[in-house]
Write a protein that holds these residues in place. Structure first.
Motif, PDB file in Angstrom:
ATOM      1  N   GLU A 201      39.631 -21.787  86.916  1.00  0.00           N
ATOM      2  CA  GLU A 201      38.217 -21.507  87.131  1.00  0.00           C
ATOM      3  C   GLU A 201      37.755 -20.257  86.390  1.00  0.00           C
ATOM      4  O   GLU A 201      36.553 -20.027  86.260  1.00  0.00           O
ATOM      5  N   ARG A 202      38.719 -19.452  85.929  1.00  0.00           N
ATOM      6  CA  ARG A 202      38.399 -18.146  85.337  1.00  0.00           C
ATOM      7  C   ARG A 202      37.628 -17.282  86.339  1.00  0.00           C
ATOM      8  O   ARG A 202      36.815 -16.438  85.983  1.00  0.00           O
ATOM      9  N   LEU A 203      37.930 -17.488  87.605  1.00  0.00           N
ATOM     10  CA  LEU A 203      37.322 -16.733  88.701  1.00  0.00           C
ATOM     11  C   LEU A 203      38.295 -16.697  89.878  1.00  0.00           C
ATOM     12  O   LEU A 203      39.022 -17.664  90.122  1.00  0.00           O
ATOM     13  N   ALA A 204      38.270 -15.580  90.614  1.00  0.00           N
ATOM     14  CA  ALA A 204      38.920 -15.519  91.921  1.00  0.00           C
ATOM     15  C   ALA A 204      37.822 -15.383  92.967  1.00  0.00           C
ATOM     16  O   ALA A 204      36.784 -14.780  92.711  1.00  0.00           O
ATOM     17  N   ARG A 205      38.047 -15.945  94.142  1.00  0.00           N
ATOM     18  CA  ARG A 205      37.019 -15.951  95.181  1.00  0.00           C
ATOM     19  C   ARG A 205      37.587 -15.419  96.491  1.00  0.00           C
ATOM     20  O   ARG A 205      38.724 -15.708  96.846  1.00  0.00           O
ATOM     21  N   ALA A 206      36.794 -14.615  97.170  1.00  0.00           N
ATOM     22  CA  ALA A 206      37.163 -14.120  98.490  1.00  0.00           C
ATOM     23  C   ALA A 206      35.975 -14.330  99.422  1.00  0.00           C
ATOM     24  O   ALA A 206      34.865 -13.903  99.108  1.00  0.00           O
ATOM     25  N   LEU A 207      36.213 -14.992 100.544  1.00  0.00           N
ATOM     26  CA  LEU A 207      35.145 -15.284 101.497  1.00  0.00           C
ATOM     27  C   LEU A 207      35.423 -14.543 102.797  1.00  0.00           C
ATOM     28  O   LEU A 207      36.307 -14.917 103.565  1.00  0.00           O
ATOM     29  N   GLY A 208      34.698 -13.443 102.999  1.00  0.00           N
ATOM     30  CA  GLY A 208      34.838 -12.669 104.231  1.00  0.00           C
ATOM     31  C   GLY A 208      36.087 -11.827 104.328  1.00  0.00           C
ATOM     32  O   GLY A 208      36.421 -11.314 105.403  1.00  0.00           O
ATOM     33  N   LYS A 209      36.802 -11.647 103.217  1.00  0.00           N
ATOM     34  CA  LYS A 209      37.972 -10.779 103.217  1.00  0.00           C
ATOM     35  C   LYS A 209      38.143 -10.165 101.822  1.00  0.00           C
ATOM     36  O   LYS A 209      37.740 -10.784 100.818  1.00  0.00           O
ATOM     37  N   PRO A 210      38.661  -8.975 101.745  1.00  0.00           N
ATOM     38  CA  PRO A 210      39.173  -8.141 102.842  1.00  0.00           C
ATOM     39  C   PRO A 210      38.081  -7.461 103.666  1.00  0.00           C
ATOM     40  O   PRO A 210      38.381  -6.785 104.647  1.00  0.00           O
ATOM     41  N   ILE A 211      36.807  -7.631 103.277  1.00  0.00           N
ATOM     42  CA  ILE A 211      35.712  -7.007 104.026  1.00  0.00           C
ATOM     43  C   ILE A 211      34.986  -8.094 104.807  1.00  0.00           C
ATOM     44  O   ILE A 211      34.386  -8.996 104.209  1.00  0.00           O
ATOM     45  N   PRO A 212      35.021  -8.086 106.137  1.00  0.00           N
ATOM     46  CA  PRO A 212      34.364  -9.135 106.939  1.00  0.00           C
ATOM     47  C   PRO A 212      32.868  -9.232 106.610  1.00  0.00           C
ATOM     48  O   PRO A 212      32.178  -8.226 106.457  1.00  0.00           O
ATOM     49  N   GLY A 213      32.394 -10.469 106.467  1.00  0.00           N
ATOM     50  CA  GLY A 213      30.982 -10.689 106.201  1.00  0.00           C
ATOM     51  C   GLY A 213      30.575 -10.531 104.751  1.00  0.00           C
ATOM     52  O   GLY A 213      29.406 -10.721 104.409  1.00  0.00           O
ATOM     53  N   ILE A 214      31.525 -10.218 103.873  1.00  0.00           N
ATOM     54  CA  ILE A 214      31.232 -10.008 102.453  1.00  0.00           C
ATOM     55  C   ILE A 214      31.975 -11.051 101.621  1.00  0.00           C
ATOM     56  O   ILE A 214      33.191 -11.217 101.756  1.00  0.00           O
ATOM     57  N   ASN A 215      31.242 -11.729 100.759  1.00  0.00           N
ATOM     58  CA  ASN A 215      31.840 -12.662  99.803  1.00  0.00           C
ATOM     59  C   ASN A 215      31.959 -11.993  98.443  1.00  0.00           C
ATOM     60  O   ASN A 215      31.207 -11.064  98.129  1.00  0.00           O
ATOM     61  N   ALA A 216      32.879 -12.478  97.633  1.00  0.00           N
ATOM     62  CA  ALA A 216      33.059 -11.888  96.305  1.00  0.00           C
ATOM     63  C   ALA A 216      33.631 -12.910  95.329  1.00  0.00           C
ATOM     64  O   ALA A 216      34.395 -13.801  95.715  1.00  0.00           O
ATOM     65  N   PHE A 217      33.215 -12.770  94.091  1.00  0.00           N
ATOM     66  CA  PHE A 217      33.823 -13.461  92.960  1.00  0.00           C
ATOM     67  C   PHE A 217      34.296 -12.388  91.983  1.00  0.00           C
ATOM     68  O   PHE A 217      33.600 -11.391  91.774  1.00  0.00           O
ATOM     69  N   THR A 218      35.453 -12.602  91.374  1.00  0.00           N
ATOM     70  CA  THR A 218      35.939 -11.696  90.334  1.00  0.00           C
ATOM     71  C   THR A 218      36.284 -12.492  89.091  1.00  0.00           C
ATOM     72  O   THR A 218      36.940 -13.538  89.177  1.00  0.00           O
ATOM     73  N   ALA A 219      35.850 -11.994  87.939  1.00  0.00           N
ATOM     74  CA  ALA A 219      36.134 -12.652  86.655  1.00  0.00           C
ATOM     75  C   ALA A 219      36.954 -11.721  85.772  1.00  0.00           C
ATOM     76  O   ALA A 219      36.725 -10.510  85.753  1.00  0.00           O
ATOM     77  N   PRO A 220      37.910 -12.278  85.024  1.00  0.00           N
ATOM     78  CA  PRO A 220      38.715 -11.464  84.117  1.00  0.00           C
ATOM     79  C   PRO A 220      37.979 -11.177  82.815  1.00  0.00           C
ATOM     80  O   PRO A 220      37.202 -12.011  82.328  1.00  0.00           O
ATOM     81  N   VAL A 221      38.246 -10.024  82.244  1.00  0.00           N
ATOM     82  CA  VAL A 221      37.732  -9.653  80.923  1.00  0.00           C
ATOM     83  C   VAL A 221      38.940  -9.362  80.036  1.00  0.00           C
ATOM     84  O   VAL A 221      39.816  -8.571  80.411  1.00  0.00           O
TER      85      VAL A 221
END
Length: 268
Positions: A201-221
């Motif tokens: 996907e060229r992305l990592a996803r975190a749903l509610g962790k490690p910070i509760p209630g916070i979603n995140a996507f990370t992309a490599p450069v």
């Protein structure tokens, strides 16, 4: 007549043009199309094809190629007659790449992304203790995320960390992964499956962790060698953060990371 021609070629100001966009030398811009065509093609080209890609007839292209050859910007294979980029073009590229600071290139792109998606955007690099946040761009609305510059992210429990774990050489991450793995409710097979998904996907996803209630996507450069240079993370409240792999946030983050990678010389 000669003076008029010279002034035109050198882009001299004409009445009424003061204060407009800076003028250049048109002949250099025309000839530069040949260099751009070679870069796009990525392989030596015959004159006919090169001229066509640059939008000019071969008879017009040839004098430019002769001059570029004298400068070392272009070389012609004596056997095939094909034109390719020359040694001086390589030296120019390497000098430009060595002068690039990945964080300086990424920071303004991260700021633009934050404004566009209205989420906070962080930049992380690989530090002595693991993935380390070095920059945070906050959007105009209030997004409360307990993260600051200098924070070291978990390697397996955050989108930022898993991006580094998925793309860095194993020799750099094995010890940290082993240390964190013992605290995870994951099998090795599940972990490798997650890494495979991140690479695909060229992305990592975190749903509610490690910070509760916070979603995140990370992309490599990536840099010009194809190695991971940094990671860029978009994060925000789950109530306003689209977690879909093909959603607006994911697509815009991928595009941002790819643009930064291109600036750092990554091809393909």
């Amino acid at each position: 007549m000669g003076d008029k021609t010279l002034n035109h070629d050198l882009g001299a100001e004409r009445p009424g043009e003061r204060g407009n966009d800076r003028r250049g030398i048109q002949s250099i811009e025309v000839g530069g199309a040949l260099l751009q065509a070679l870069v796009r093609e990525g392989a030596p080209m015959i004159l006919k094809d090169l001229a066509r890609e640059a939008g000019m007839p071969p008879a017009k292209a040839h004098p430019y190629l002769v001059s570029f050859g004298k400068l070392g910007l272009i070389e012609q294979d004596p056997l095939t007659g094909r034109y390719g980029l020359g040694a001086f073009a390589l030296q120019m590229g390497l000098t430009a790449l060595h002068g690039l600071n990945p964080l300086r290139v990424a920071a303004p792109e991260a700021a633009r992304l934050s404004d566009e998606i209205q989420q906070n955007v962080a930049i992380a690099v690989w530090g002595n203790q693991g993935p380390t946040i070095v920059s945070i761009e906050e959007c105009s609305r209030q997004v409360h995320v307990n993260m600051r510059v200098g924070t070291v992210m978990d390697l397996l429990n955050s989108a930022t960390g898993r991006t580094f774990a998925a793309f860095l050489p194993a020799r750099m991450t094995t010890a940290l992964i082993a240390d964190e793995f013992a605290r995870q409710a994951l099998t090795r097979e599940q972990l490798e499956s997650e890494f495979a998904e991140i690479r695909r996907e060229r992305l990592a996803r975190a749903l509610g962790k490690p910070i509760p209630g916070i979603n995140a996507f990370t992309a490599p450069v990536f840099d010009h060698t194809g190695h991971l240079a940094l990671a860029i993370t978009a994060m925000g409240p789950s109530s306003s953060f689209d977690p879909d792999w093909n959603g607006s946030i994911a697509r815009k983050l991928r595009t941002c990371a790819e643009a930064i990678s291109a600036r750092l010389g990554k091809t393909g």
